[in-house]
Motif scaffolding. Sequence first.
Motif, short mmCIF file in Angstrom:
data_model
loop_
_atom_site.label_atom_id
_atom_site.label_comp_id
_atom_site.label_asym_id
_atom_site.label_seq_id
_atom_site.Cartn_x
_atom_site.Cartn_y
_atom_site.Cartn_z
N LEU A 37 65.45 80.85 -10.55
CA LEU A 37 65.93 80.67 -12.02
C LEU A 37 66.54 79.33 -11.54
CD1 LEU A 37 67.59 84.21 -12.59
CD2 LEU A 37 65.95 82.58 -14.13
N ASN A 38 67.07 78.56 -12.52
CA ASN A 38 67.95 77.54 -11.45
C ASN A 38 68.95 77.81 -10.75
OD1 ASN A 38 66.47 75.82 -13.97
ND2 ASN A 38 68.30 76.29 -15.33
N GLY A 39 68.71 76.92 -9.83
CA GLY A 39 70.16 77.33 -9.00
C GLY A 39 69.46 78.61 -7.95
N SER A 40 68.28 79.12 -7.65
CA SER A 40 67.58 80.15 -6.91
C SER A 40 67.38 79.15 -5.63
CB SER A 40 66.85 80.45 -7.16
OG SER A 40 66.04 79.58 -7.55
N GLY A 41 67.66 78.35 -5.35
CA GLY A 41 66.59 77.08 -3.91
C GLY A 41 66.01 76.65 -3.98
N LYS A 42 65.14 76.96 -5.69
CA LYS A 42 64.17 75.59 -5.02
C LYS A 42 64.30 74.48 -4.75
CE LYS A 42 62.69 76.36 -9.33
NZ LYS A 42 64.32 77.09 -9.90
N THR A 43 65.15 73.60 -5.22
CA THR A 43 65.06 72.40 -5.29
C THR A 43 65.53 71.46 -3.66
OG1 THR A 43 65.43 71.33 -7.66
CG2 THR A 43 66.45 70.17 -5.67
N SER A 44 66.61 72.98 -3.61
CA SER A 44 67.01 72.88 -2.00
C SER A 44 65.90 72.92 -1.21
CB SER A 44 68.28 73.61 -2.01
OG SER A 44 68.84 73.76 -2.50
N LEU A 45 65.19 73.93 -1.10
CA LEU A 45 63.93 73.87 -0.44
C LEU A 45 63.53 72.72 -0.02
CD1 LEU A 45 61.96 75.84 1.31
CD2 LEU A 45 60.95 76.99 -0.23
N LEU A 46 62.93 72.57 -1.31
CA LEU A 46 62.05 70.91 -1.29
C LEU A 46 62.79 70.01 -0.79
CD1 LEU A 46 60.89 70.54 -5.00
CD2 LEU A 46 59.62 71.98 -2.86
N LYS A 47 64.31 69.71 -0.23
CA LYS A 47 65.39 69.25 0.04
C LYS A 47 64.41 69.65 1.92
CE LYS A 47 68.21 67.87 -3.00
NZ LYS A 47 69.27 67.62 -3.49
N MET A 48 64.55 70.68 1.90
CA MET A 48 64.67 70.95 3.77
C MET A 48 62.97 70.34 3.99
SD MET A 48 67.63 72.35 4.93
CE MET A 48 68.83 72.31 3.71
N VAL A 49 62.13 70.29 3.23
CA VAL A 49 60.98 70.28 3.61
C VAL A 49 60.58 68.53 3.38
CG1 VAL A 49 58.47 70.86 2.75
CG2 VAL A 49 59.76 72.86 2.68
N THR A 50 61.26 68.68 3.21
CA THR A 50 60.87 66.73 2.72
C THR A 50 61.59 65.98 3.90
OG1 THR A 50 62.17 67.13 1.12
CG2 THR A 50 59.85 67.02 0.70
N GLY A 51 62.74 66.68 4.75
CA GLY A 51 63.45 66.58 5.45
C GLY A 51 64.65 64.93 4.82
N TYR A 52 65.20 65.44 3.55
CA TYR A 52 66.22 64.58 2.48
C TYR A 52 67.53 65.77 3.26
CZ TYR A 52 63.63 61.31 0.47
OH TYR A 52 62.35 60.55 0.77
N GLU A 53 67.26 66.94 3.59
CA GLU A 53 68.45 67.81 4.04
C GLU A 53 68.39 68.77 5.36
OE1 GLU A 53 71.41 67.89 2.40
OE2 GLU A 53 71.22 67.29 0.78
N TRP A 54 69.65 68.92 5.91
CA TRP A 54 68.73 69.35 7.17
C TRP A 54 69.44 70.61 7.20
CZ3 TRP A 54 65.68 66.68 9.87
CH2 TRP A 54 65.39 67.38 10.90
N PRO A 55 68.81 72.06 8.17
CA PRO A 55 68.86 73.11 8.45
C PRO A 55 70.43 73.61 8.48
CG PRO A 55 67.22 73.24 8.79
CD PRO A 55 67.15 71.94 8.37
N THR A 56 70.93 74.55 8.74
CA THR A 56 72.17 75.30 9.13
C THR A 56 71.88 75.83 10.30
OG1 THR A 56 73.38 75.50 7.35
CG2 THR A 56 74.37 76.05 9.07
N ARG A 57 70.86 76.63 10.16
CA ARG A 57 70.12 76.94 11.24
C ARG A 57 68.29 76.98 11.11
NH1 ARG A 57 71.92 83.32 12.41
NH2 ARG A 57 69.27 83.10 13.06
N GLY A 58 68.00 77.55 12.04
CA GLY A 58 66.31 77.92 11.56
C GLY A 58 65.40 76.20 11.87
N LYS A 59 63.79 76.64 11.61
CA LYS A 59 63.10 75.50 12.30
C LYS A 59 62.00 75.06 11.02
CE LYS A 59 62.89 76.17 17.16
NZ LYS A 59 61.42 77.30 18.76
N ILE A 60 61.23 74.13 10.78
CA ILE A 60 60.55 73.90 10.16
C ILE A 60 60.08 72.43 10.41
CG2 ILE A 60 60.20 71.51 7.76
CD1 ILE A 60 63.44 72.85 7.67
N ARG A 61 58.59 73.16 10.48
CA ARG A 61 57.65 72.07 10.57
C ARG A 61 56.16 72.56 9.57
NH1 ARG A 61 54.92 71.25 15.75
NH2 ARG A 61 52.69 71.27 15.82
#
Length: 263
Positions: A37-61
Amino acid sequence: MSVIEVQDMSWVRGDKQILKHINWQVGAGEHWTIIGLNGSGKTSLLKMVTGYEWPTRGKIRVLGNTYGECEIQQVRKSIGWVSSALRDEIYPSDRAIDVVISGKFASIGIWQAIDKSDRERALQLLTRLGCSRLATAHYGTLSQGEKQKVLLARALMAEPKLLILDEPCFGLDIRAREQLLSEISKMGSAADTPAILYVTHHIEEILPIFTHVLLLREGEVVAAGLKRDVLTSDNLQRAFGLPVTVEWAEERPWIKIGKNRAW
């Protein structure tokens, strides 16, 4: 090599936790749909994958590059991205073929020197997507569906290793939607197609070419894996908060809302 690896990733902004302990892996040759749904985190996840936002914790490869240990700008050059927001940023006076060429440089407009091979490749991509006739048309004169096809060709111009389609059918009528989905299906079936992430909240857009589904609710993973395993009535009820059932036709899922209207 995995295309994407996300390990125990969370993202907090202020006092709100937007993503919660996400674990997710995309393998080579897999095409994923991200549903929620809207607000479920889809766009936020994409921003993490593309490096436009940075996670508070965890790793991305991504594509073999561990974020925090690589040059993200270089990684982005291997990622093609199509979104409804980008559709409105392109200069209306630009010709379609020039919009496609700009994808080589990830720019709005062309500010670098180009050569004959760039124009030949752009025309090949337009032809591949069934819209070579649009090459010399001004972008602003195109229909919404035609614009999306041009942007899809633009995303492929740099020969990406990962292609993100972020709600590409948003704002399209049913005919334009099905025409675009048909072109995506053809593209996704080609041997040289990169891994695809297709983001939507309409499960009927999940084409046979998509192998896996990531289902999100309020920043958490409800289920992830092969699409037939994930797209069950129970999982979708948890994700959408509605009494639903799923039916399959022509290898595409279709959702039916139950009679319980208490929500």
